[in-house]
Design a protein around this motif. Structure first.
Motif, PDB file in Angstrom:
ATOM      1  N   ARG A  34       0.837  -1.212   0.000  1.00 12.42           N
ATOM      2  CA  ARG A  34       0.000   0.000   0.000  1.00 12.42           C
ATOM      3  C   ARG A  34       0.870   1.259   0.000  1.00 12.42           C
ATOM      4  O   ARG A  34       0.621   2.193  -0.750  1.00 12.42           O
ATOM      5  N   VAL A  37       2.488   1.749  -3.460  1.00  9.82           N
ATOM      6  CA  VAL A  37       1.531   2.214  -4.462  1.00  9.82           C
ATOM      7  C   VAL A  37       1.194   3.692  -4.248  1.00  9.82           C
ATOM      8  O   VAL A  37       1.045   4.467  -5.194  1.00  9.82           O
ATOM      9  N   GLU A  38       1.112   4.080  -2.976  1.00 12.13           N
ATOM     10  CA  GLU A  38       0.795   5.462  -2.614  1.00 12.13           C
ATOM     11  C   GLU A  38       1.739   6.455  -3.287  1.00 12.13           C
ATOM     12  O   GLU A  38       1.328   7.506  -3.764  1.00 12.13           O
ATOM     13  N   GLY A  42       1.610   5.406 -11.136  1.00 13.42           N
ATOM     14  CA  GLY A  42       0.997   4.222 -11.746  1.00 13.42           C
ATOM     15  C   GLY A  42       1.904   3.038 -11.499  1.00 13.42           C
ATOM     16  O   GLY A  42       3.100   3.217 -11.271  1.00 13.42           O
ATOM     17  N   SER A  64      -3.381   2.240 -13.355  1.00 16.51           N
ATOM     18  CA  SER A  64      -3.222   3.674 -13.100  1.00 16.51           C
ATOM     19  C   SER A  64      -4.263   4.167 -12.095  1.00 16.51           C
ATOM     20  O   SER A  64      -4.017   5.099 -11.341  1.00 16.51           O
ATOM     21  N   ASP A  65      -5.419   3.508 -12.092  1.00 16.36           N
ATOM     22  CA  ASP A  65      -6.491   3.865 -11.160  1.00 16.36           C
ATOM     23  C   ASP A  65      -6.225   3.144  -9.832  1.00 16.36           C
ATOM     24  O   ASP A  65      -6.377   1.932  -9.718  1.00 16.36           O
ATOM     25  N   LYS A  66      -5.803   3.913  -8.814  1.00 19.35           N
ATOM     26  CA  LYS A  66      -5.339   3.296  -7.570  1.00 19.35           C
ATOM     27  C   LYS A  66      -6.419   2.493  -6.850  1.00 19.35           C
ATOM     28  O   LYS A  66      -6.127   1.578  -6.084  1.00 19.35           O
ATOM     29  N   SER A  67      -7.692   2.840  -7.100  1.00 18.81           N
ATOM     30  CA  SER A  67      -8.758   2.103  -6.426  1.00 18.81           C
ATOM     31  C   SER A  67      -8.823   0.644  -6.913  1.00 18.81           C
ATOM     32  O   SER A  67      -9.432  -0.201  -6.268  1.00 18.81           O
ATOM     33  N   VAL A  69      -6.065  -1.216  -7.464  1.00 16.38           N
ATOM     34  CA  VAL A  69      -4.841  -1.947  -7.140  1.00 16.38           C
ATOM     35  C   VAL A  69      -5.094  -3.207  -6.306  1.00 16.38           C
ATOM     36  O   VAL A  69      -4.624  -4.290  -6.618  1.00 16.38           O
TER      37      VAL A  69
END
Lengths: 416, 327
Positions: A34, A37-38, A42, A64-67, A69
């Motif tokens: 986490r 990724v933060e 991307g 690219s859309d973190k939601s 991941v």
């Protein structure tokens, strides 16, 4: 032994200073992933499996859309890729890719030397690249490999991006040094990318395939743990067979691989076992296993492997076959080890009398050994023929086929 | 000279790692079969030992300076553990030994590469790793090839057997012996990825030898050494009859990952698979006396069809009866 990508990055690429993307590996979603990724705009997430062509199987994904991941990570970290279960997932920074090269180092038997293989047209499977666009630099003197030699090579093949000559030649030498220093058989980077970073360009290894020499001066299984080359878990009988040779170096009897078939193969010697198995298959016999017994094993080892081989369900025939042994005692292996296994199995009611046997063997004390085995066949009501080396080794499986057709109505496979 | 560069009537063997279990047995057997062919043994720390029928020295340097045997040593037989092979090879090369056999299996590939490059620089002959040795019935043998009673497999004749597999070298010589062809030389070259002596290397050495009537070669998947034979023949570099058998076609039909037999070299682009090797040799067979046997035992028919004359009478028949039958 093949390494997982994260193992190659952590243990080898780092040591030899081969530039790689920022990355984190984990078996499951956790805070380290986490946090990683933060910080990244991307990421690329890859299933960690040993099998190749992951991209085509959908096991490499750009997120690219973190939601998304968490969802993609748990899918890729646990999915099966071509039948192989992932042991986790590798999460990498997403690179701004300008071009993709192909780079590998392996041994060329044509030159009997390490070969550096390079193409400006990477990113696809190497088999798909036009052979005219693949170039090879042979390391004919392993005592000295310098970047200037690689630059001469690159200029010679018409490498198009002059600005990269120095950095690329240095990366290639690092990759060669990694290959040589880690005692690899193959080190492959596909793609080796040119990535934009602000107004600069950098060369980065966006993949890492490393196959180490199993005979390396330090056994890779000791460092990375033993792994099965089968692509499937070992069967109970295969595991039992491995135990035969543990802690007892007298001869080798524990090499045993199972297949879907009905002919048990008790074969001796690396080369002899291979040609015998091969002929059996060409002749249409469905073989149930492969063995490679050698080095004069004691009777106990032969007893154990014989019981393992004969306990596989669904057998219809047995081939006991080897060349003329230089070392292996035929009285000990067949006359004592195998015969005792048959006696005991019969006494326990576990011996299938419908099996058809062909034995072909020669070597030290073979006259005595084959006679002992024949007596065992007689007292246990076993049906078979016993030959010495007058019968060419690969005619034994063909003879077994004939006997099986005649006595049990065996229907051989039609081999094209 | 009687024999070949690999083994001839001038061959004097020094065994490196002489007092190990396998090496000492080979020295004793060789002494019984061909007295005097082994001249000395080397084991650091065991110099002066009398446990073997030959003198034992701590270093090869002492052996080659010995007034009795020193001048006779020209062939080394290496039996040391895998990680010590490179050291043993360098000790031999630095002490003037020009023909070496590496019997040890599992030599690290990186060490094999260093050995190969040194061999080329020094102009030496090295056979192996994973060689079983060499047999020339008219002269003698190097190594354990043929065991205690090599007469079962070997009788003097005109066939040269070259094989990666040691066991099949002997088994093939025996198959030919029973059908009337004797062996001129049998050489087990080993199946290592970096092979110091390849099939093509051997063919180049023996091409002018009038005693060679035909060649039986046994190949395996991996690498390109079998393909190199086809290339050599097609370029006119060898024109005597060659019968070949390449094992491993069946592995191409196995489930992925089932590896078996000798761990050969990596399959290279368009090369290395059994079917690739067979195709290349068959292509050479369109213009030259080359025949690929479908079954291993067809090697006999292949040699016969290539017109290689028998050295003596066929001792078996087409239909071999079993020693015992319980049907």
């Amino acid at each position: 032994m093949k390494l997982y990508e994260h193992e190659a990055l952590g243990a080898i690429f780092k040591k030899y200073k081969i530039p790689v993307p920022r990355y984190v590996f984990s078996a499951e979603m956790n805070d380290a992933v986490r946090q990683f990724v933060e910080k990244e705009p991307g990421v690329v997430i890859k299933s960690m499996v040993l099998v190749g062509k992951r991209g085509k199987a959908g096991a490499v994904k750009v997120v690219s859309d973190k939601s998304q991941v968490e969802k993609v990570f748990s899918d890729l970290a646990t999915r099966e890729v071509y039948g192989e279960k992932s042991i986790g997932a590798l999460v990498e920074e997403k690179l701004d890719i300008e071009k993709e090269f192909y780079l590998s180092v392996t041994y060329s038997t044509k030159d009997r030397a390490p070969a550096i293989i390079f193409s400006e047209h990477g990113g696809m499977d190497v088999e798909e690249i036009d052979p005219k666009l693949i170039h090879t630099y042979v390391v004919s003197d392993v005592r000295s490999v310098y970047p200037y030699q690689i630059r001469q090579f690159l200029v010679g093949i018409g490498f198009s991006d002059k600005e990269l000559l120095r950095p690329l030649s240095e990366v290639i030498v690092s990759v060669y040094n990694a290959f040589w220093g880690s005692e690899s058989r193959l080190l492959e980077i596909n793609p080796l990318v040119v990535a934009r970073s602000g107004d600069k360009r950098k060369i980065v290894a966006a993949d890492a395939v490393v196959i180490l020499d199993d005979d390396a001066s330090v056994n890779p299984a000791v460092i990375y743990g033993a792994r099965s080359a089968q692509g499937r878990p070992l069967t109970q009988r295969e595991q039992d067979a491995i135990l035969i040779d543990q802690g007892d170096h007298r001869g080798k009897a524990g090499s045993y691989v199972e297949l879907d078939g009905d002919i048990a193969m008790m074969t001796f010697g690396g080369g002899g076992s291979t040609v015998t198995a091969e002929t059996a298959i060409e002749a249409g016999l469905r073989i149930a296993n492969l063995t490679d017994i050698g080095g004069n094993p004691p009777a106990e080892k032969m007893y154990r492997i014989s019981r393992i081989i004969l306990s596989k369900p669904g057998l219809k025939g047995v081939l006991v076959c080897g060349g003329t042994a230089s070392n292996t005692r035929i009285d000990v292996t067949l006359g004592e080890g195998l015969a005792k296994a048959l006696d005991d199995m019969n006494a326990e009611g576990k011996l299938d009398k419908n099996l058809v046997w062909v034995v072909r063997r020669s070597g030290p004390e073979y006259v005595k050994g084959l006679k002992m085995l024949h007596e065992c066949f007689v007292r246990n009501g076993i049906r078979g023929e016993i030959y010495d080396s007058q019968l060419p080794i690969t005619e034994a499986p063909i003879r077994l086929k004939e006997l099986m057709i005649k006595h049990v109505g065996y229907k051989p496979e039609q081999v094209v | 000279m009687k024999g070949t560069v690999y083994l001839n009537d001038k061959t004097g063997i020094v065994v490196i790692g002489a007092t190990g279990r396998e090496a000492s047995q080979v020295i004793k057997e060789s002494e019984a079969l061909y007295p005097g062919i082994v001249k000395a043994g080397i084991t650091p720390g065991k110099g002066g030992s009398t446990e073997l029928p030959v003198p034992v020295f701590d270093t090869l340097k002492e052996a080659v300076s010995d007034p009795k045997v020193g001048k006779l040593l020209n062939t080394a037989l290496i039996y040391v553990p895998p990680v010590s092979v490179l050291d043993a090879v360098m000790e031999c090369l630095d002490n003037g030994i020009k023909v070496l056999y590496i019997i040890t299996e599992h030599v690290p590939i990186r060490d094999s590469e260093i050995i190969y490059q040194e061999k080329v620089r020094r102009g030496a002959i090295i056979v192996g790793g994973t060689s079983l040795g060499c047999f020339v019935p008219s002269v003698g043998r190097v190594g354990a090839i043929g065991g205690k009673d090599p007469s079962v497999a070997f009788r003097d004749g005109g066939i040269v057997v070259i094989s990666k597999s040691g066991g099949l070298t002997v088994t093939t010589a025996e198959m030919f012996r029973r059908r009337g062809w004797g062996t001129y030389m049998a050489l087990a070259i080993g199946g290592d990825i970096i092979s110091n002596t390849t099939y093509a290397d051997v063919l180049k050495e023996i091409k002018g030898d009038p005693r060679v009537k035909g060649v039986a070669m046994l190949g395996e998947p991996g690498g390109s050494y079998e393909e190199q034979v086809a290339d050599l023949i097609l370029s006119g570099g060898f024109d005597k009859p060659v019968a070949a058998f390449i094992s491993g076609r069946f592995q191409e039909r196995m489930p992925e990952g089932v590896a078996f037999g000798h761990a050969g070299a990596i399959v290279e682009r368009g090369m290395g698979k059994a079917t690739d090797k067979i195709a290349r040799l068959e292509a050479a067979g369109k213009k030259y006396p080359v025949k690929v046997a479908f079954y291993y035992h067809d090697l006999v028919k292949a040699i016969e069809s290539l017109g290689v004359p028998r050295d003596f009478e066929d001792s078996t028949t087409e239909h071999v009866k079993p020693l015992y039958s319980t049907f």
